[in-house]
Write a protein that holds these residues in place. Structure first.
Motif, short mmCIF file in Angstrom:
data_model
loop_
_atom_site.label_atom_id
_atom_site.label_comp_id
_atom_site.label_asym_id
_atom_site.label_seq_id
_atom_site.Cartn_x
_atom_site.Cartn_y
_atom_site.Cartn_z
N ARG A 78 1.78 30.58 -22.48
CA ARG A 78 2.14 29.93 -21.62
C ARG A 78 1.83 31.39 -20.10
N ALA A 79 1.69 32.44 -20.87
CA ALA A 79 1.52 32.94 -19.41
C ALA A 79 0.10 32.84 -19.46
N SER A 80 -1.05 32.66 -20.74
CA SER A 80 -2.23 32.85 -20.42
C SER A 80 -2.47 31.26 -18.96
N LEU A 81 -1.54 30.20 -19.47
CA LEU A 81 -1.66 28.61 -19.48
C LEU A 81 -1.25 28.94 -17.35
N ALA A 82 -0.44 29.85 -17.78
CA ALA A 82 0.38 29.72 -16.02
C ALA A 82 -1.15 30.56 -15.02
N SER A 83 -1.90 31.74 -15.78
CA SER A 83 -2.92 32.64 -15.34
C SER A 83 -3.87 31.31 -14.31
N VAL A 84 -3.85 31.00 -15.63
CA VAL A 84 -4.85 30.06 -15.28
C VAL A 84 -4.75 28.36 -14.06
N ALA A 85 -3.25 27.99 -14.38
CA ALA A 85 -2.86 27.72 -13.47
C ALA A 85 -3.10 27.76 -12.61
N ALA A 86 -2.52 29.16 -12.15
CA ALA A 86 -2.96 30.12 -10.65
C ALA A 86 -4.03 29.89 -9.72
N GLU A 87 -4.82 30.48 -11.36
CA GLU A 87 -6.47 29.97 -10.75
C GLU A 87 -7.12 29.07 -10.55
N ARG A 88 -6.05 27.75 -10.91
CA ARG A 88 -6.71 26.50 -10.48
C ARG A 88 -6.61 26.35 -8.86
N ASP A 89 -5.02 27.07 -8.85
CA ASP A 89 -4.37 26.58 -7.59
C ASP A 89 -5.51 27.25 -6.35
N ASP A 90 -5.52 28.29 -6.36
CA ASP A 90 -6.82 29.64 -6.18
C ASP A 90 -8.00 28.77 -6.03
N LEU A 91 -8.19 28.42 -6.41
CA LEU A 91 -9.77 27.71 -6.29
C LEU A 91 -9.40 26.26 -5.97
N ARG A 92 -8.98 25.46 -5.98
CA ARG A 92 -8.43 24.42 -5.01
C ARG A 92 -7.94 24.75 -3.80
N GLN A 93 -7.03 25.90 -3.78
CA GLN A 93 -7.82 26.19 -1.91
C GLN A 93 -8.26 26.41 -1.54
N GLN A 94 -9.47 27.57 -2.24
CA GLN A 94 -10.73 28.31 -1.87
C GLN A 94 -11.21 26.74 -1.28
N LEU A 95 -11.65 25.75 -2.19
CA LEU A 95 -12.18 24.63 -1.94
C LEU A 95 -12.20 23.74 -0.99
N ALA A 96 -10.92 23.72 -0.84
CA ALA A 96 -10.03 22.88 0.47
C ALA A 96 -10.58 23.59 1.68
N ALA A 97 -10.84 24.94 2.01
CA ALA A 97 -10.96 25.86 3.14
C ALA A 97 -12.28 25.67 2.94
N GLN A 98 -13.20 25.37 1.93
CA GLN A 98 -14.41 25.20 2.26
C GLN A 98 -14.78 24.55 2.48
N ALA A 99 -14.25 22.83 2.13
CA ALA A 99 -14.39 21.27 2.45
C ALA A 99 -14.50 21.41 3.82
N THR A 100 -12.96 22.32 4.84
CA THR A 100 -12.89 21.50 6.08
C THR A 100 -13.85 22.35 6.57
N ALA A 101 -14.53 23.57 6.53
CA ALA A 101 -15.09 24.39 7.01
C ALA A 101 -16.24 24.33 7.71
N THR A 102 -16.93 23.19 6.61
CA THR A 102 -18.42 21.96 6.37
C THR A 102 -18.53 21.56 7.41
#
Length: 151
Positions: free
Chosen positions: A58-82
């Motif tokens: 569960r902890a690993s899953l939560a960590s992966v979900a947090a990382e996924r959310d972080d990557l989504r935010q980064q991708l959204a920011a990059q898409a906006t900048a692009t």
């Protein structure tokens, strides 16, 4: 009395046999209970290990979900900048095209001016040639007039 004693001895022997059987059954039951307790302890340990494993998963899953959310935010920011860079590039391209069109129009006007100047130069050359021919004819006439004068 002998019969009673014999009967009591048989009964005592039977009771002792029954007592021994009960003791054996009790020992067997104790052994089975101990084995069951050992199995229960092993199951409890296995359950605890499973609980720890589940908690880690569960902890690993939560960590992966947090990382996924972080990557989504980064991708959204990059898409906006692009998209912003693309808009800037499109605007710069439109400005460059407008400037190129303006330069092309000015170049066309300059080419027309140059063609007019070349035509004017050709006319002037023709006029100059005409003047040269006239000057040469006048020189001939002057020579003829000078030759026909009395001396």
């Amino acid at each position: 009395a002998e019969t009673i004693a014999s009967s009591a001895a048989h009964e005592t022997a039977a009771l002792r046999a029954e007592l021994d059987a009960s003791r054996t059954a009790a020992a067997t039951a104790t052994d089975r209970t101990a084995a069951a307790d050992a199995k229960l302890t092993a199951c409890a340990e296995e359950l605890a290990a499973s609980d720890r494993s589940l908690a880690a998963a569960r902890a690993s899953l939560a960590s992966v979900a947090a990382e996924r959310d972080d990557l989504r935010q980064q991708l959204a920011a990059q898409a906006t900048a692009t998209r912003a860079r693309q808009r800037d590039a499109d605007a710069a391209l439109a400005a460059a095209r407008a400037e190129a069109d303006d330069l092309a129009a000015r170049l066309t006007e300059r080419e027309r001016d140059l063609a007019r100047a070349a035509a004017d130069a050709d006319r002037m050359r023709d006029q100059a040639k005409g003047h040269e021919d006239l000057v040469a004819r006048l020189a001939q006439l002057a020579d003829i007039a000078a030759a026909s004068r009395p001396r």
